[in-house]
Enzyme design. Structure first.
Site, PDB file in Angstrom:
ATOM      1  N   ILE A 201       0.567  -1.125   0.072  1.00 49.26           N
ATOM      2  CA  ILE A 201      -0.248  -0.025   0.006  1.00 49.26           C
ATOM      3  C   ILE A 201       1.017   1.118  -0.166  1.00 49.26           C
ATOM      4  CG2 ILE A 201      -1.791   1.323   1.403  1.00 49.26           C
ATOM      5  CD1 ILE A 201      -2.747  -1.375  -0.023  1.00 49.26           C
ATOM      6  N   HIS A 210      -6.758   0.206   4.268  1.00 44.48           N
ATOM      7  CA  HIS A 210      -6.598  -0.358   2.862  1.00 44.48           C
ATOM      8  C   HIS A 210      -6.133  -1.498   2.846  1.00 44.48           C
ATOM      9  CE1 HIS A 210      -8.513   3.171   1.511  1.00 44.48           C
ATOM     10  NE2 HIS A 210      -7.580   3.886   2.104  1.00 44.48           N
ATOM     11  N   ALA A 212      -5.819  -4.100   4.835  1.00 45.39           N
ATOM     12  CA  ALA A 212      -6.848  -5.372   5.049  1.00 45.39           C
ATOM     13  C   ALA A 212      -7.970  -5.365   4.149  1.00 45.39           C
ATOM     14  CB  ALA A 212      -7.669  -4.947   6.574  1.00 45.39           C
ATOM     15  N   GLU A 234       4.594 -16.113   0.702  1.00 49.96           N
ATOM     16  CA  GLU A 234       5.896 -16.472   0.525  1.00 49.96           C
ATOM     17  C   GLU A 234       6.728 -15.502   1.243  1.00 49.96           C
ATOM     18  OE1 GLU A 234       9.055 -15.966  -3.291  1.00 49.96           O
ATOM     19  OE2 GLU A 234       6.835 -15.693  -3.687  1.00 49.96           O
TER      20      GLU A 234
END
Length: 377
Positions: A201, A210, A212, A234
């Site tokens: 973000i 945002h 989440a 990863e």
């Protein structure tokens, strides 16, 4: 300059990491008063790169030592066709911003503080997306410590793009907020395992929820896909671990297996199965979520209850030491008696107790930070 007046410099932000380009010391050699400018169109991500400095080292006065070639270094990660002439960039920018259309199909939209946001799904075949991704991915180098570029020619990659939808008079602008990449690989016998690779973000939109929203939107989509067995991550960064823990705790807390009455009984197969079958959460992550939710339900002013929790988590944290002891027993027949005794002494040292206590303390601190966030929602 005129360009700086036109540009909204209040939206500027600095990189968190530059070591991948400028070494572990994150230092650029050979310049005085150096300033590097990277401009991105907030919709099109059209890119400008410029630099200014008051003085530069002269090789003839420094035994042939040259200043770092910043243009060459940054050219390795900047998208093809970036601008170095600021006036030319400004002439083209407005046109590119006005004609920009967001990529992919809408999978979710939401409002926050009377602002509208859209999440879209794209892939390497989405027309025009590859050149846009070349611009977008450069942010990974600046904000994810171990970031590397992915091969977007591989059709197993899917991209989830988050845009801020802004109405300006008669037109609509889509400013990029962030994005996430997911790799879908084979799971026996005929299923898919999804692995979240990168999520970012951009700084102007951070700490507002945002991340989440982006992760939850992807999860909702994956839950409906019968081909997906579970979702892993990863090499997750600390920021992503925290985000995933927060989102997964909110989701698991709604499952019957994770009810408060069950939390003090230990992590069960019912919990693992329900988390996987209903929410696509991998067993290892489900166990972590369980520990967070159990800590949340634990009365830490009750010594017996709190100690039971500590013992439970430490038992898991001590598993690597147990494996080490088993390996030593196997090695006994290959070691001389004095070598084996020395290894046993080291394996049973007080260092192990300290390591375990430190590991528990760090784990609990991470869990408590998630619990604090959960209390706000």
């Amino acid at each position: 300059s005129h360009a700086d007046e036109v540009l909204d410099l209040s939206q500027s932000f600095h990189p968190e990491f530059t070591h991948q380009l400028f070494g572990d010391n994150e230092a650029i050699f050979g310049y005085s008063d150096l300033q590097i400018k990277l401009y991105y169109g907030s919709s099109s991500l059209l890119t400008y790169f410029g630099l200014t400095y008051s003085d530069k080292i002269d090789p003839s006065n420094s035994d042939g030592v040259k200043a770092d070639d910043i243009v060459q270094i940054l050219s390795e990660i900047l998208p093809q066709g970036f601008y170095t002439n600021q006036d030319e960039y400004m002439r083209v920018l407005e046109r590119e911003e006005n004609k920009f259309k967001p990529f992919g199909e809408i999978i979710n939209s939401y409002s926050m503080n009377d602002q509208t946001f859209e999440i879209r799904k794209a892939n390497g075949d989405t027309p025009g997306f590859k050149s846009y991704h070349e611009r977008l991915r450069t942010f990974l180098i600046w904000y994810i410590e171990t970031a590397s570029f992915i091969d977007d020619d591989d059709d197993k990659w899917t991209f989830y793009l988050l845009f801020h939808k802004m109405r300006k008079q008669d037109s609509v602008r889509y400013n990029i907020v962030g994005y996430m990449t997911v790799y879908n690989y084979y799971a026996y016998p005929d299923k898919t395992r999804s692995r979240i690779s990168q999520i970012i973000i951009l700084p102007p939109y951070q700490k507002k929820g945002h991340g989440a929203k982006l992760l939850e939107s992807y999860y909702s989509l994956a839950q409906k896909d019968d081909n997906i067995v579970d979702i892993t991550a990863e090499d997750p960064s600390e920021n992503f671990l925290s985000l995933r823990d927060f989102v997964d705790c909110r989701r698991c807390a709604t499952l019957p297996a994770f009810s408060t009455s069950n939390l003090h009984e230990g992590f069960s197969e019912d919990m693992a199965n329900e988390a996987r079958n209903k929410l696509k959460i991998h067993k290892k992550q489900a166990r972590r979520v369980y520990e967070i939710l159990r800590l949340k339900a634990t009365d830490r002013s009750n010594p017996k209850e709190y100690q039971a929790y500590k013992n439970y988590v430490k038992k898991r944290l001590s598993l690597p030491f147990k494996r080490e002891e088993k390996d030593l027993i196997k090695l006994q027949k290959f070691l001389k008696p004095e070598e084996y005794n020395a290894a046993i002494t080291q394996a049973n040292s007080q260092d192990k107790v300290q390591i375990l206590n430190d590991s528990y303390k760090a784990t609990e601190e991470a869990y408590l930070s998630i619990i604090e966030k959960l209390a706000l929602y």
